[in-house]
Design a protein around this motif. Sequence first.
Motif, PDB file in Angstrom:
ATOM      1  N   HIS A   1       0.824  -1.205   0.000  1.00  0.00           N
ATOM      2  CA  HIS A   1       0.000   0.000   0.000  1.00  0.00           C
ATOM      3  C   HIS A   1       0.864   1.263   0.000  1.00  0.00           C
ATOM      4  CE1 HIS A   1       1.104   0.410   4.182  1.00  0.00           C
ATOM      5  NE2 HIS A   1       0.755  -0.846   4.348  1.00  0.00           N
ATOM      6  N   PRO A   2       0.270   2.388  -0.406  1.00  0.00           N
ATOM      7  CA  PRO A   2       1.032   3.641  -0.402  1.00  0.00           C
ATOM      8  C   PRO A   2       1.258   4.128   1.028  1.00  0.00           C
ATOM      9  CG  PRO A   2      -1.253   4.049  -0.969  1.00  0.00           C
ATOM     10  CD  PRO A   2      -1.084   2.560  -0.881  1.00  0.00           C
ATOM     11  N   GLU A   3       2.326   4.876   1.237  1.00  0.00           N
ATOM     12  CA  GLU A   3       2.582   5.424   2.571  1.00  0.00           C
ATOM     13  C   GLU A   3       1.629   6.562   2.892  1.00  0.00           C
ATOM     14  OE1 GLU A   3       6.495   6.135   3.945  1.00  0.00           O
ATOM     15  OE2 GLU A   3       7.323   4.542   2.679  1.00  0.00           O
TER      16      GLU A   3
ATOM     17  N   SER B   1      -1.777   9.411   6.176  1.00  0.00           N
ATOM     18  CA  SER B   1      -0.980   8.199   6.055  1.00  0.00           C
ATOM     19  C   SER B   1      -1.920   7.031   5.757  1.00  0.00           C
ATOM     20  CB  SER B   1      -0.219   7.934   7.356  1.00  0.00           C
ATOM     21  OG  SER B   1      -1.126   7.561   8.385  1.00  0.00           O
ATOM     22  N   TRP B   2      -1.352   5.972   5.227  1.00  0.00           N
ATOM     23  CA  TRP B   2      -2.136   4.770   4.971  1.00  0.00           C
ATOM     24  C   TRP B   2      -2.771   4.284   6.272  1.00  0.00           C
ATOM     25  CZ3 TRP B   2      -4.651   1.985   1.633  1.00  0.00           C
ATOM     26  CH2 TRP B   2      -5.043   0.694   1.975  1.00  0.00           C
ATOM     27  N   ARG B   3      -2.002   4.308   7.333  1.00  0.00           N
ATOM     28  CA  ARG B   3      -2.494   3.824   8.627  1.00  0.00           C
ATOM     29  C   ARG B   3      -3.693   4.651   9.099  1.00  0.00           C
ATOM     30  NH1 ARG B   3       1.401   1.641  12.929  1.00  0.00           N
ATOM     31  NH2 ARG B   3      -0.107   0.651  14.274  1.00  0.00           N
ATOM     32  N   THR B   4      -3.625   5.969   8.917  1.00  0.00           N
ATOM     33  CA  THR B   4      -4.746   6.830   9.296  1.00  0.00           C
ATOM     34  C   THR B   4      -5.948   6.564   8.400  1.00  0.00           C
ATOM     35  OG1 THR B   4      -3.290   8.543  10.135  1.00  0.00           O
ATOM     36  CG2 THR B   4      -5.508   9.224   9.512  1.00  0.00           C
ATOM     37  N   PHE B   5      -5.716   6.461   7.098  1.00  0.00           N
ATOM     38  CA  PHE B   5      -6.811   6.204   6.170  1.00  0.00           C
ATOM     39  C   PHE B   5      -7.469   4.859   6.469  1.00  0.00           C
ATOM     40  CE2 PHE B   5      -8.023   3.737   2.412  1.00  0.00           C
ATOM     41  CZ  PHE B   5      -9.198   4.401   2.098  1.00  0.00           C
ATOM     42  N   ALA B   6      -6.685   3.819   6.521  1.00  0.00           N
ATOM     43  CA  ALA B   6      -7.231   2.465   6.568  1.00  0.00           C
ATOM     44  C   ALA B   6      -7.608   1.994   7.964  1.00  0.00           C
ATOM     45  CB  ALA B   6      -6.221   1.492   5.957  1.00  0.00           C
ATOM     46  N   GLY B   7      -6.950   2.545   8.970  1.00  0.00           N
ATOM     47  CA  GLY B   7      -7.222   2.066  10.324  1.00  0.00           C
ATOM     48  C   GLY B   7      -6.925   0.576  10.417  1.00  0.00           C
TER      49      GLY B   7
ATOM     50  N   VAL C   1      -7.802  -5.570   4.553  1.00  0.00           N
ATOM     51  CA  VAL C   1      -9.084  -5.833   3.904  1.00  0.00           C
ATOM     52  C   VAL C   1      -9.330  -4.831   2.779  1.00  0.00           C
ATOM     53  CG1 VAL C   1     -11.594  -5.873   4.244  1.00  0.00           C
ATOM     54  CG2 VAL C   1     -10.087  -6.901   5.952  1.00  0.00           C
ATOM     55  N   LEU C   2      -9.108  -3.551   3.049  1.00  0.00           N
ATOM     56  CA  LEU C   2      -9.330  -2.533   2.022  1.00  0.00           C
ATOM     57  C   LEU C   2      -8.410  -2.742   0.832  1.00  0.00           C
ATOM     58  CD1 LEU C   2      -9.802   0.630   4.271  1.00  0.00           C
ATOM     59  CD2 LEU C   2     -11.571  -0.694   3.098  1.00  0.00           C
ATOM     60  N   TRP C   3      -7.146  -3.049   1.117  1.00  0.00           N
ATOM     61  CA  TRP C   3      -6.195  -3.300   0.030  1.00  0.00           C
ATOM     62  C   TRP C   3      -6.641  -4.504  -0.802  1.00  0.00           C
ATOM     63  CZ3 TRP C   3      -2.620  -0.377  -2.054  1.00  0.00           C
ATOM     64  CH2 TRP C   3      -1.711  -0.947  -2.939  1.00  0.00           C
ATOM     65  N   ALA C   4      -7.069  -5.574  -0.135  1.00  0.00           N
ATOM     66  CA  ALA C   4      -7.511  -6.775  -0.843  1.00  0.00           C
ATOM     67  C   ALA C   4      -8.760  -6.490  -1.687  1.00  0.00           C
ATOM     68  CB  ALA C   4      -7.784  -7.902   0.144  1.00  0.00           C
ATOM     69  N   LEU C   5      -9.663  -5.662  -1.187  1.00  0.00           N
ATOM     70  CA  LEU C   5     -10.860  -5.307  -1.954  1.00  0.00           C
ATOM     71  C   LEU C   5     -10.496  -4.566  -3.236  1.00  0.00           C
ATOM     72  CD1 LEU C   5     -13.275  -4.153   0.887  1.00  0.00           C
ATOM     73  CD2 LEU C   5     -13.553  -6.164  -0.591  1.00  0.00           C
ATOM     74  N   VAL C   6      -9.580  -3.620  -3.133  1.00  0.00           N
ATOM     75  CA  VAL C   6      -9.170  -2.862  -4.322  1.00  0.00           C
ATOM     76  C   VAL C   6      -8.419  -3.776  -5.282  1.00  0.00           C
ATOM     77  CG1 VAL C   6      -7.854  -0.896  -5.205  1.00  0.00           C
ATOM     78  CG2 VAL C   6      -9.150  -0.676  -3.079  1.00  0.00           C
ATOM     79  N   GLU C   7      -7.567  -4.627  -4.749  1.00  0.00           N
ATOM     80  CA  GLU C   7      -6.824  -5.568  -5.599  1.00  0.00           C
ATOM     81  C   GLU C   7      -7.783  -6.502  -6.343  1.00  0.00           C
ATOM     82  OE1 GLU C   7      -2.748  -8.089  -5.091  1.00  0.00           O
ATOM     83  OE2 GLU C   7      -4.200  -8.254  -3.459  1.00  0.00           O
TER      84      GLU C   7
ATOM     85  N   ASP D   1       1.776  -0.867  -7.602  1.00  0.00           N
ATOM     86  CA  ASP D   1       1.553   0.463  -8.176  1.00  0.00           C
ATOM     87  C   ASP D   1       0.183   0.576  -8.830  1.00  0.00           C
ATOM     88  OD1 ASP D   1       4.025   1.383  -7.330  1.00  0.00           O
ATOM     89  OD2 ASP D   1       4.996   1.063  -9.276  1.00  0.00           O
ATOM     90  N   ASP D   2      -0.246  -0.489  -9.521  1.00  0.00           N
ATOM     91  CA  ASP D   2      -1.568  -0.490 -10.154  1.00  0.00           C
ATOM     92  C   ASP D   2      -2.672  -0.385  -9.103  1.00  0.00           C
ATOM     93  OD1 ASP D   2      -0.505  -0.855 -12.747  1.00  0.00           O
ATOM     94  OD2 ASP D   2      -0.599  -3.049 -12.561  1.00  0.00           O
ATOM     95  N   VAL D   3      -2.553  -1.176  -8.060  1.00  0.00           N
ATOM     96  CA  VAL D   3      -3.574  -1.180  -7.010  1.00  0.00           C
ATOM     97  C   VAL D   3      -3.594   0.166  -6.290  1.00  0.00           C
ATOM     98  CG1 VAL D   3      -4.377  -2.306  -4.894  1.00  0.00           C
ATOM     99  CG2 VAL D   3      -3.459  -3.692  -6.768  1.00  0.00           C
ATOM    100  N   ALA D   4      -2.427   0.722  -6.009  1.00  0.00           N
ATOM    101  CA  ALA D   4      -2.363   2.030  -5.351  1.00  0.00           C
ATOM    102  C   ALA D   4      -3.009   3.113  -6.222  1.00  0.00           C
ATOM    103  CB  ALA D   4      -0.913   2.396  -5.032  1.00  0.00           C
ATOM    104  N   ALA D   5      -2.775   3.060  -7.524  1.00  0.00           N
ATOM    105  CA  ALA D   5      -3.387   4.039  -8.432  1.00  0.00           C
ATOM    106  C   ALA D   5      -4.901   3.884  -8.446  1.00  0.00           C
ATOM    107  CB  ALA D   5      -2.821   3.876  -9.844  1.00  0.00           C
ATOM    108  N   HIS D   6      -5.371   2.648  -8.489  1.00  0.00           N
ATOM    109  CA  HIS D   6      -6.816   2.410  -8.484  1.00  0.00           C
ATOM    110  C   HIS D   6      -7.441   2.790  -7.143  1.00  0.00           C
ATOM    111  CE1 HIS D   6      -6.349   0.484 -12.340  1.00  0.00           C
ATOM    112  NE2 HIS D   6      -7.662   0.454 -12.430  1.00  0.00           N
ATOM    113  N   LEU D   7      -6.730   2.563  -6.067  1.00  0.00           N
ATOM    114  CA  LEU D   7      -7.214   2.974  -4.751  1.00  0.00           C
ATOM    115  C   LEU D   7      -7.500   4.473  -4.764  1.00  0.00           C
ATOM    116  CD1 LEU D   7      -7.467   2.442  -1.556  1.00  0.00           C
ATOM    117  CD2 LEU D   7      -5.141   3.328  -1.506  1.00  0.00           C
TER     118      LEU D   7
END
Length: 125
Positions: A2-4, A60-66, A71-77, A90-96
């Motif tokens: 995930h992105p920082e 930050s990713w941690r603040t966004f995702a908690g 789970v959120l990363w897997a959903l976008v992937e 990079d593709d998943v981060a862009a789509h996120l």
Amino acid sequence: MHPETIRMSAEAKQQLSRLKRRTGIGQWNVLCRWALCRSLSEPSPIAPQRVPADSNVEMSWRTFAGPWGDVLWALVEERCRADGAGTTADDVAAHLRLHIHRGIGYLAGDPSLSSVEALAGLAAP
């Protein structure tokens, strides 16, 4: 991976500010999570586009995702797979980022979202 950090566009910042006033939800990250879920629920694929990171709103990713980061990363992937998009980090981060921005637009454009209850009604109509 995930992105920082996730940085919003100036337009998204304005839309988030309106959503904060309308719903009473004061945290960007909570609204952005709702936006991500709203966009992922839309059956149409995300349109590839360049979204500027031209505002001072970032988290930050941690603040966004908690605690739901994996789970959120897997959903976008999975959504990338379903839409026939690439699944590199990079593709998943862009789509996120695209999904968050699309979802913010959907939420901000929905005149019925005037409270937390209305927002929750999207999840359980």
